[in-house]
Design an enzyme around this catalytic site. Structure first.
Site, short mmCIF file in Angstrom:
data_model
loop_
_atom_site.label_atom_id
_atom_site.label_comp_id
_atom_site.label_asym_id
_atom_site.label_seq_id
_atom_site.Cartn_x
_atom_site.Cartn_y
_atom_site.Cartn_z
N CYS A 215 27.42 54.12 52.87
CA CYS A 215 27.98 53.87 51.77
C CYS A 215 29.61 55.37 51.57
O CYS A 215 29.46 56.05 51.78
CB CYS A 215 27.02 54.09 50.46
N PHE B 130 31.15 30.20 27.18
CA PHE B 130 29.91 31.04 27.57
C PHE B 130 29.44 32.12 25.79
O PHE B 130 28.19 32.01 26.00
CB PHE B 130 30.17 31.36 28.51
N HIS C 5 28.68 53.21 42.39
CA HIS C 5 28.35 52.71 43.79
C HIS C 5 28.26 51.22 43.50
O HIS C 5 28.06 50.65 44.33
CB HIS C 5 27.02 53.75 43.86
N ASP D 42 38.06 34.65 30.65
CA ASP D 42 37.29 33.54 30.01
C ASP D 42 38.00 33.19 28.51
O ASP D 42 38.75 33.49 28.42
CB ASP D 42 35.63 33.70 30.27
N SER D 43 36.71 31.79 28.63
CA SER D 43 37.66 30.93 27.53
C SER D 43 37.14 30.94 25.96
O SER D 43 37.78 31.74 25.31
CB SER D 43 37.18 29.91 28.04
N GLY D 44 35.97 32.11 26.63
CA GLY D 44 34.95 32.02 25.04
C GLY D 44 33.55 30.75 24.88
O GLY D 44 32.78 31.21 24.41
N ASP E 154 32.76 36.44 40.05
CA ASP E 154 32.45 37.10 38.73
C ASP E 154 30.64 37.28 38.83
O ASP E 154 29.80 36.50 38.49
CB ASP E 154 32.61 37.56 38.03
N CYS F 21 28.16 57.77 46.97
CA CYS F 21 27.12 58.50 48.07
C CYS F 21 27.99 59.67 48.69
O CYS F 21 27.33 60.74 50.00
CB CYS F 21 27.31 57.26 48.82
N GLN G 171 31.22 20.95 34.84
CA GLN G 171 30.77 21.38 34.42
C GLN G 171 28.88 19.37 35.06
O GLN G 171 29.78 18.87 35.26
CB GLN G 171 30.74 21.35 32.81
N CYS H 222 31.58 55.52 49.16
CA CYS H 222 31.76 55.70 47.54
C CYS H 222 31.38 56.83 46.96
O CYS H 222 31.01 57.78 47.62
CB CYS H 222 30.48 54.59 46.54
#
Length: 398
Positions: free
Chosen positions: A318, A104, A362, A100-102, A280, A323, A203, A320
């Site tokens: 599951c 946020f 998990h 990310d660009s910073g 994300d 589990c 935006q 994973c």
């Protein structure tokens, strides 16, 4: 850094579309590998997905992860990053990375920062140093990090500031500033001869007309990919879903679409239906550390006393490690090597670090497997049926 013409930078191939929605199936080729979309990207803020080894991420199907420009600039700093040749060799991850660009993080500093046309002045939350983050500096940091996808520096338009909901006029000022910063990012990115791909960020707050203006201007700038920012920033859920439904499918069909910072499993399935390719969110990892686990049949609160003696795994279906253990098969298939809910409850009560580690494994496995199932349903032409089954199972409860 010198541009290498043999590198793919970014190639997006649209493989299939769903006739009943805006959902798409594609492949995204980047300098460090190919990503199958739609995809969820685990968040690795400081150069690590908290509590998870890179090998485990690969085993659970992670294809691309995030790094945080702001925090890596603070620590360990650009000198260290440059000495290692970027973020990939530093954190031992040889697949694609998006940074990310910073923007946020600067937004989240609140009163600690001052925004101007040039950029943002703020005090370092690490040591109090006076810093100045601009579109150019963001591009310089991300070039040193050598991330496959670089995000433009933008101002994250707030929804509510100290009880004041952002007006359309205020959102316009913010959106137009981000557009000017987008052009500056493009110019600096080109000057640096960064061999990776730069995404623009749409935006405009909760206002459709501003979103469309932002989108049109960014498309004219011809970015390799586009993100939708400024959602999940405190607005009511229905307003977030409205922007999710309004914006993604209006972006170019031949380029990847990324919805930033979203969200629950339900949000991901709806986002795919709205035309999003990339997601994300810190939710699967953060919630895991706080004892909330996602399952096919709803969410589990591992701190609840009812789990104290429960011999079941987190999710019997599951596969994973938490589990199903090393067998890789679920309880339904006869494998009983996984950890019980009682054990996870015990670890949480004792603040043992293995608890959040297993919970994180998990939750990430659940998210990545959900996206794999979505891709398979799109390939098979059964996405509508998949959505109905997903909704029914999640509503059933654990």
């Amino acid at each position: 850094m010198t541009a290498t013409t043999s590198l793919p930078r970014l190639k997006f191939e649209l493989l299939k579309t769903d006739p009943a929605s805006h959902a798409r199936r594609g492949t995204l080729t980047l300098n460090h590998g190919v990503v199958q979309t739609p995809i969820f990207m685990p968040v690795g803020t400081y150069g690590t997905v908290k509590g998870v080894m890179p090998r485990s991420l690969e085993e659970m199907g992670a294809q691309i992860i995030l790094g945080n420009t702001f925090h890596l600039w603070m620590r360990p700093g650009l000198d260290v990053m440059a000495s290692f040749g970027g973020l990939h060799p530093f954190e031992k991850w040889n697949k694609p990375i998006l940074t990310d660009s910073g923007g946020f993080q600067v937004w989240s500093l609140g009163a600690m920062r001052k925004i101007s046309e040039e950029g943002v002045k703020f005090a370092s939350p690490v040591n109090g140093d006076k810093l100045f983050l601009t579109p150019e500096v963001s591009m310089q940091i991300q070039t040193v990090l050598n991330s496959d996808i670089v995000m433009q520096f933008d101002e994250c338009t707030p929804y509510d500031t100290k009880g004041h909901i952002t007006t359309e006029a205020e959102a316009r000022i913010s959106m137009e500033l981000s557009l000017r910063w987008a052009r500056r990012c493009q110019h600096e990115f080109a000057r640096l001869e960064n061999p990776n791909a730069l995404f623009g960020i749409v935006q405009g707050g909760m206002f459709e007309n501003l979103r469309e203006e932002s989108l049109a201007a960014l498309v004219e700038m011809d970015f390799p990919g586009y993100a939708i920012g400024g959602v999940s920033v405190g607005e009511p859920k229905e307003e977030m879903l409205h922007i999710m439904g309004h914006t993604p499918h209006r972006l170019p069909a031949n380029k990847p679409r990324y919805l930033m910072g979203v969200g629950t499993p339900e949000d991901l399935v709806q986002g795919v239906a709205d035309g999003v390719d990339m997601f994300d969110c810190v939710m699967p990892t953060r919630n895991a550390r706080n004892g909330t686990l996602f399952t096919r049949f709803g969410d589990l609160k591992m701190r609840n006393a009812r789990h104290k003696n429960d011999p079941q795994p987190i999710d019997p279906s599951c596969t994973c490690h938490a589990c199903a253990g090393t067998s890789g098969v679920s309880w339904n298939d006869g494998g009983r090597e996984g950890f019980s809910r009682a054990y996870l409850h015990h670890l949480d009560r004792c603040a043992e670090m293995l608890g959040p580690m297993l919970a994180t494994i998990h939750n990430l496995h659940y998210y990545l497997n959900l996206m794999r199932e979505i891709r398979e349903s799109l390939e098979a032409g059964t996405f509508t049926e998949f959505r109905a089954q997903f909704k029914s199972e999640r509503a059933r409860g654990v």
